[in-house]
Structure formats: C-alpha cells, structure tokens
Write an enzyme that holds these catalytic residues in place. Structure first.
Site, PDB file in Angstrom:
ATOM      1  N   GLY A   1      -3.964   3.437   1.118  1.00  0.00           N
ATOM      2  CA  GLY A   1      -4.298   2.847   2.415  1.00  0.00           C
ATOM      3  C   GLY A   1      -3.090   2.539   3.279  1.00  0.00           C
ATOM      4  O   GLY A   1      -3.184   1.731   4.213  1.00  0.00           O
TER       5      GLY A   1
ATOM      6  N   HIS B   1       6.736  -1.744   2.904  1.00  0.00           N
ATOM      7  CA  HIS B   1       6.493  -3.134   3.315  1.00  0.00           C
ATOM      8  C   HIS B   1       5.592  -3.812   2.295  1.00  0.00           C
ATOM      9  O   HIS B   1       4.827  -3.151   1.581  1.00  0.00           O
ATOM     10  CB  HIS B   1       5.850  -3.205   4.704  1.00  0.00           C
ATOM     11  CG  HIS B   1       4.599  -2.404   4.864  1.00  0.00           C
ATOM     12  ND1 HIS B   1       4.606  -1.045   5.077  1.00  0.00           N
ATOM     13  CD2 HIS B   1       3.290  -2.768   4.837  1.00  0.00           C
ATOM     14  CE1 HIS B   1       3.364  -0.604   5.189  1.00  0.00           C
ATOM     15  NE2 HIS B   1       2.533  -1.631   5.033  1.00  0.00           N
TER      16      HIS B   1
ATOM     17  N   HIS C   1       2.703  -6.856   2.204  1.00  0.00           N
ATOM     18  CA  HIS C   1       1.853  -7.828   2.870  1.00  0.00           C
ATOM     19  C   HIS C   1       1.908  -9.121   2.064  1.00  0.00           C
ATOM     20  O   HIS C   1       1.780  -9.088   0.833  1.00  0.00           O
ATOM     21  CB  HIS C   1       0.395  -7.357   2.885  1.00  0.00           C
ATOM     22  CG  HIS C   1       0.154  -6.088   3.646  1.00  0.00           C
ATOM     23  ND1 HIS C   1      -0.346  -6.061   4.925  1.00  0.00           N
ATOM     24  CD2 HIS C   1       0.335  -4.784   3.293  1.00  0.00           C
ATOM     25  CE1 HIS C   1      -0.479  -4.807   5.332  1.00  0.00           C
ATOM     26  NE2 HIS C   1      -0.063  -4.015   4.361  1.00  0.00           N
TER      27      HIS C   1
ATOM     28  N   ASN D   1       0.845  -1.188   0.000  1.00  0.00           N
ATOM     29  CA  ASN D   1       0.000   0.000   0.000  1.00  0.00           C
ATOM     30  C   ASN D   1       0.884   1.243   0.000  1.00  0.00           C
ATOM     31  O   ASN D   1       1.892   1.302   0.707  1.00  0.00           O
ATOM     32  CB  ASN D   1      -0.910  -0.003   1.234  1.00  0.00           C
ATOM     33  CG  ASN D   1      -1.888  -1.160   1.221  1.00  0.00           C
ATOM     34  OD1 ASN D   1      -2.391  -1.539   0.163  1.00  0.00           O
ATOM     35  ND2 ASN D   1      -2.141  -1.740   2.382  1.00  0.00           N
TER      36      ASN D   1
HETATM   37  P1  AMP Z   1      -0.382  -0.664   5.822  1.00  0.00           P
HETATM   38  O1  AMP Z   1      -1.736  -0.287   6.352  1.00  0.00           O
HETATM   39  O2  AMP Z   1      -0.372  -1.228   4.438  1.00  0.00           O
HETATM   40  O3  AMP Z   1       0.600   0.475   5.998  1.00  0.00           O
HETATM   41  O4  AMP Z   1       0.118  -1.864   6.710  1.00  0.00           O
HETATM   42  C1  AMP Z   1       0.632  -1.710   7.992  1.00  0.00           C
HETATM   43  C2  AMP Z   1       0.400  -3.017   8.691  1.00  0.00           C
HETATM   44  O5  AMP Z   1       1.235  -3.036   9.834  1.00  0.00           O
HETATM   45  C3  AMP Z   1      -1.033  -3.232   9.192  1.00  0.00           C
HETATM   46  O6  AMP Z   1      -1.570  -4.398   8.574  1.00  0.00           O
HETATM   47  C4  AMP Z   1      -0.865  -3.403  10.699  1.00  0.00           C
HETATM   48  O7  AMP Z   1      -1.710  -4.400  11.225  1.00  0.00           O
HETATM   49  C5  AMP Z   1       0.591  -3.785  10.821  1.00  0.00           C
HETATM   50  N1  AMP Z   1       1.232  -3.447  12.085  1.00  0.00           N
HETATM   51  C6  AMP Z   1       1.184  -2.266  12.743  1.00  0.00           C
HETATM   52  N2  AMP Z   1       1.948  -2.319  13.850  1.00  0.00           N
HETATM   53  C7  AMP Z   1       2.504  -3.554  13.866  1.00  0.00           C
HETATM   54  C8  AMP Z   1       3.380  -4.231  14.762  1.00  0.00           C
HETATM   55  N3  AMP Z   1       3.857  -3.631  15.875  1.00  0.00           N
HETATM   56  N4  AMP Z   1       3.731  -5.509  14.482  1.00  0.00           N
HETATM   57  C9  AMP Z   1       3.242  -6.113  13.383  1.00  0.00           C
HETATM   58  N5  AMP Z   1       2.422  -5.533  12.497  1.00  0.00           N
HETATM   59  C10 AMP Z   1       2.047  -4.274  12.744  1.00  0.00           C
END
Ligand code: AMP
Ligand code: ZN
Length: 113
Positions: free
Chosen positions: A92, A99, A101, A86
């Site tokens: 989003g 990163h 997913h 994203n």
């Molecule tokens: P995005 O919304 O694409 O930026 O994805 C960020 C992702 O990071 C989300 O799916 C969150 O659930 C995940 N996230 C946020 N904090 C943490 C954390 N401390 N450990 C693992 N995942 C996390």
C-alpha cells in the site's frame, strides 16, 4: 526532483517540521488517519525498506529513534501507538520515499486492512 518527500526536505513543499536533525525529519500526515498521525522520513532519498543497502542502516536506526522521540513528545507512550512502513504495491505504499507512519490517540485494530 519529482519525489514529494524530497521536496519537503528541501523546503520546496510546505510541511510543519515537527522535529528534524541531520538525517531525519518528522511532519504531520496530510490526511490524518488517527488523532495523532505523523510521518518520519530519512532526509536522504531511499525508496523503501525493500531497497535499503548497507549504507542505509544507520539512517534507518536514526529514523526509529526519531519515531520514539516524536511519539514520546506527544505523550503516546502510556497508551501506546502504532508504527507502520508500507512497502511496494501490496504493502500500500503511495509515496516511494521510505517513511514510517506514527499513529496514535485511538485504539488501533488488527489485522490492518
Ligand atoms: P504511504 O501510502 O504509506 O506511501 O504513505 C504516504 C503518506 O503520505 C499518506 O498517508 C499521505 O497522506 C501522505 N502525504 C502525501 N503527500 C503529503 C504531503 N505533501 N505532506 C504530508 N503528507 C503527505
Ligand atoms: Zn525522496
């Protein structure tokens, strides 16, 4: 350092380190959206794919290699899986550290919401 993924890389925030090498780290998403939901990040901070520069492409390739590796390790190759990055507010993105997913273990719908 106020980036939570940089804090995970540094070991200052807990995460199960599923795979790591010099350039990349894979760990479970805190709020899984599928039976398998991992995140793959570069250890070096980059905001998103929109802000990569010429020095970052090798690490992007390394991340995609790690995506392939962790998906294969979890047996997702046969049924398939989805890889999502994203970018920015319309994309989003909620954590401003590049990163991917890796989602699997169920049928993914299209188009995404
Ligand atoms: P995005 O919304 O694409 O930026 O994805 C960020 C992702 O990071 C989300 O799916 C969150 O659930 C995940 N996230 C946020 N904090 C943490 C954390 N401390 N450990 C693992 N995942 C996390
Ligand atoms: Zn960061």
């Amino acid at each position: 350092m106020d980036c939570i993924f940089c804090q995970i890389v540094a070991g200052e925030l807990p995460a199960e380190r599923l795979y790591e090498d010099d350039d990349t780290l894979a760990f479970p998403d805190l709020r899984p959206r599928a039976p398998h939901h991992l995140l793959v990040i570069p250890k070096r901070h980059v905001d998103s794919l929109a802000s990569t520069n010429d020095d970052d492409w090798a690490v992007v390739a390394a991340c995609l290699h790690t995506v392939q590796r962790v998906a294969r390790d979890r047996g997702l190759d046969t049924a398939g899986y989805r890889v999502v990055s994203n970018i920015g507010s319309d994309g989003g993105q909620t954590v401003n550290h590049l990163h991917w997913h890796v989602l699997g273990g169920r049928l993914m719908t299209w188009p995404p919401g």
